[in-house]
Design an enzyme around this catalytic site. Structure first.
Site, short mmCIF file in Angstrom:
data_model
loop_
_atom_site.label_atom_id
_atom_site.label_comp_id
_atom_site.label_asym_id
_atom_site.label_seq_id
_atom_site.Cartn_x
_atom_site.Cartn_y
_atom_site.Cartn_z
CE LYS A 475 -3.41 2.24 3.05
NZ LYS A 475 -4.24 1.99 4.25
CG ASP A 477 -0.97 6.83 2.55
OD1 ASP A 477 -1.43 7.72 1.83
OD2 ASP A 477 -1.34 6.63 3.73
CG ASP A 543 -7.86 7.82 5.92
OD1 ASP A 543 -7.51 7.82 4.72
OD2 ASP A 543 -7.07 7.75 6.86
C1 GLA Z 1 -3.59 7.39 5.58
C2 GLA Z 1 -4.31 6.25 4.88
C3 GLA Z 1 -4.82 5.28 5.93
C4 GLA Z 1 -3.64 4.74 6.72
C5 GLA Z 1 -2.86 5.92 7.34
C6 GLA Z 1 -1.58 5.45 7.98
O1 GLA Z 1 -4.44 8.15 6.36
O2 GLA Z 1 -5.36 6.73 4.10
O3 GLA Z 1 -5.51 4.20 5.31
O4 GLA Z 1 -2.81 3.98 5.89
O5 GLA Z 1 -2.53 6.89 6.37
O6 GLA Z 1 -0.86 6.49 8.54
#
Ligand code: GLA
Length: 727
Positions: A475, A477, A543
């Protein structure tokens, strides 16, 4: 809502707002480090930096993110707060990232969380609001008071972050708690008080299908610390128990309710039943990691007919391993046998360039553990895949989200895991031996969203490290990449693609398949180009959280136009599941979604071909959550090999009708009631509105055929999820 703020004069440097019931403080002073003398009012903090209390210190120029820092808040507390029902005064500090110890005028008055040097070890509680009640004798009325707060922050930007500090009169909820919890077949009500008080309790049982009240009563009660009020209300079927307590002294009330978590999924038969996907894609030469997902009585013996050269089966675990050199479709037959009989299932192993032929099913640490994740906690959920049977339903990925990273890179530039993850390779090996897969998290920037080290300028090294641990899912990010991105002011699509292309190249150089999950919240219409950077899924929104508002916005509103972009190998990702015990920290709670909202959540994610990443602690999974996650007919819609994401066909009077085509010629249809009250739905009429003719209709949750010319009542925020087939 605190609306009226009147600025009053203060001896201090802070900004103070005041209204009849209390004082609001918007600023404090801060110093990084740790010194017990800082708790004392006599300490002179004039050289300290002033900081707003509604934003974390990392966002206000404090570079050090991990470790201790102290706030000192100067505030004049007016003597008008002396009068009132309660003798004590409330210090409402809001949530603090991560732990706090709080002193008022040199006397400790509160502590939340536990620090690394405490006997119990570190326990962060960043999202817990601090409401400390203090004895009025500690207060210097109408003079300056010093509130000193020692904060420990484990990672990420820390400290006060949500709102100003509030000093005022306590509320009823500071003394009286009202809880409604699930008993065996009942809603158990407990009303407890720390003081002597009295009022009226009202209990009503509501019919969620028919609407209206089934039964109820009102009762006068007297409470004291030794005498809570308790009552059990029998609960069966689709009902909600709503309780309120109106207090005489405070002239205020508390409300609570519990919807019966009614189970719809029938128990699995004892004879083996195959519940997994019908295909699995692997690249030539890459390791095959696949577990045959059969429910039924254990022990079970497995066999596979048609296995290509290079792949072997563990006949006791039902795990395939090895690799296949040549591209091609390999039709296999899975055979599972137990004391009750033998079941065969057809399957195709597709060896070729494309992986993720169906959406990934697994678990991710974020929605439960947040930054408090550890190898032990990951193992607890991974073990539940095997012990509680989730692996028998096709769940295979165990994904570690943020906060696995060491605080700094090694001298050679590589990045190790932190002390919470003593053996990443061992974890990967254990998962693979059980036919499960390992996922990891990083950012293309210098920092992740949780403030940990990102992969910028170390992409190749990180991809190699992950591959050496056996990572099967990344993942990636965006987060800290904003810093690289913004100064250039280049907001072209190419600029958004750049960091993802870079990592993609290195992932593809590894001798294993790594599912590539983009996480950049849907910027620059990622669904239009995600597949071009070889991504297997891309987050389409910010989120998710465990509220109806969040589920509604992310699941319904933001997905309507995205169906053309999903398909085998590349999926829209509306974020992880928020059922079961979640909490984004070491403190978990039951999902705040009602049972009907949770049925809606899983039905919608199945229709959307969404990544099915469980976000709860599986070591504490209850029967209701298992029923949500392990309904083979519901999951079969998500895993359908056609890979067609559903679209919304009709929206009328708060009812939405969504449908998707299935590979066997059938259609999956969701009739969602977004209203606040139950609605009657004539199934035939709904299908006609969608232009669907039906010979047979199957209720997927209940796993039974149902007539179309009947009216079904759909609860508020609930769903009727069916499969339609023509003969
Ligand atoms: C972001 C992502 C979440 C998670 C956090 C981790 O907010 O969207 O899904 O992975 O970071 O810090």
């Amino acid at each position: 809502m605190r609306k009226t703020f009147v600025t009053i004069c203060a001896l201090c440097l802070c900004l103070v707002g005041m209204r009849a019931q209390g004082v609001s403080v918007t600023e404090g002073k801060i110093a990084v480090g740790d010194n017990p003398a800082w708790s004392q009012p006599s300490f002179v903090d004039s050289a300290w930096q002033t900081l707003a209390l509604d934003r974390e210190w990392g966002e206000q120029g404090i570079q050090k993110t991990n470790g201790y820092a102290w706030y000192r808040i100067h505030v004049v507390i007016p003597s008008s707060l002396r009068q009132g029902v309660a003798k004590e005064v409330l210090l409402d500090l809001g949530p603090i990232d991560d732990t706090d110890e709080t002193w008022l005028n040199g006397v400790q008055v509160g502590k939340t969380g536990s620090n690394p040097e405490d006997p119990a070890g570190y326990h962060g509680q960043w999202n817990v609001p601090r409401r400390y009640l203090v004895d009025p004798s500690l207060i210097r009325w109408d003079q300056e008071n010093i509130l000193a707060v020692r904060v420990y922050n484990a990672s990420g930007p820390g400290g006060f972050f949500e709102r100003p500090v509030w000093i005022g009169k306590p509320a009823l909820s500071d003394y009286v708690s009202l809880a409604v919890t699930k008993g065996k077949n009942s809603a158990d009500v407990v009303l407890a008080s720390r003081i002597s008080c009295g009022g009226t309790v009202t209990v009503v049982k509501e019919d969620l299908l028919g609407g209206g009240e089934l039964e109820g009563f009102s009762r006068k009660v007297k409470l004291n610390p030794r005498k809570p009020y308790k009552v059990s209300v029998p609960m069966d079927g689709q009902v909600r128990v709503v309780v309120s307590y109106a207090d005489n002294l405070f002239e205020d009330r508390l409300d609570a309710s519990l919807t019966n978590p009614y189970i719809l999924t029938p128990p699995a038969p004892a004879i083996p039943r195959y519940n997994g996907p019908l295909v699995f894609g692997v690249r030539p030469g890459s390791p095959v990691i696949f577990r045959l997902a059969f429910s039924g009585e254990k022990p079970m013996k497995y066999a596979v007919e048609g296995l290509p050269e290079g792949v072997v089966l563990d006949e006791d675990k039902g795990v395939l391993s090895g690799s296949v050199a040549d591209e091609g479709d390999y039709p296999l037959t899975f055979v599972a046998t137990n004391d009750k009989g033998t079941t065969r299932a057809s399957f195709t192993l597709k060896v070729g360039p494309q992986i993720a032929l169906t959406p990934p099913m697994g678990w991710n640490s974020w929605n439960c553990w947040g930054l408090s994740v550890s190898q032990e906690k990951v193992m607890a959920s991974a073990s539940a895949f095997l012990n509680a049977g989730l692996a028998d339903y096709g769940y295979s990925y165990i994904n570690i989200d943020d906060a696995w990273e060491a605080a700094g890179r090694n001298p050679d530039g590589t990045l190790s895991a932190n002390e919470k993850f003593p053996d990443m390779k061992g974890l990967g090996d254990w998962l693979h031996a059980n036919g499960l897969k390992l996922g990891i998290y990083s950012s293309p920037g210098d920092r992740t969203c949780g403030g940990c080290i990102g992969s910028i300028d170390h992409e190749k090294q990180d991809a190699e490290t992950w591959a050496s641990w056996g990572v099967d899912y990344l993942k990636y990010d965006w987060c800290g990449y904003s810093k690289v991105f913004n100064p250039g002011k280049d907001h072209s699509k190419a600029a958004y693609l750049r960091p993802y292309v870079k990592m993609q190249q290195y992932l593809r150089e590894q001798p294993r398949d790594i599912f590539y999950s983009l996480c950049q919240y849907g910027m620059a219409d990622v669904w239009e180009w995600g597949a071009f950077v070889d991504a297997n899924s891309w987050r389409t929104t910010g989120d998710i959280t465990d509220t109806w508002e969040s589920l509604y916005e992310i699941g319904f509103e933001r997905q309507t136009e995205l169906y053309p972009y999903a398909g085998p190998g590349h999926w829209n990702d509306p974020d992880m599941l928020v059922v079961g015990k979640v909490g984004w920290s070491s403190l978990l709670r039951d999902s705040r979604l009602t049972p009907d909202e949770q049925y809606t959540h899983i039905s919608l994610w199945s229709l959307l071909s969404a990544n099915m990443l469980i976000g709860c602690d599986l070591s504490q999974m209850d029967a209701f959550t298992f029923n949500l996650l392990c309904n083979n007919e519901v999951n079969a819609v998500n895993q359908d090999i056609l890979g067609r994401q559903a679209h919304r066909d009709v929206e009328e009077d708060g009812v939405q009708l969504w449908s998707r085509d299935l590979y066997d010629g059938g259609k999956a249809v969701g009739i969602f009631n977004l209203n606040e009250a139950p609605v009657p739905a004539l199934l035939k009429g709904c299908l006609e509105k969608m232009g669907i003719e039906a010979d047979t209709v199957r209720d997927l949750w209940r796993q039974k055929d149902i007539p179309t010319d009947a009216v079904y009542r759909i609860p508020s925020h609930g769903v009727l999820f069916v499969k339609v087939k023509n003969l």
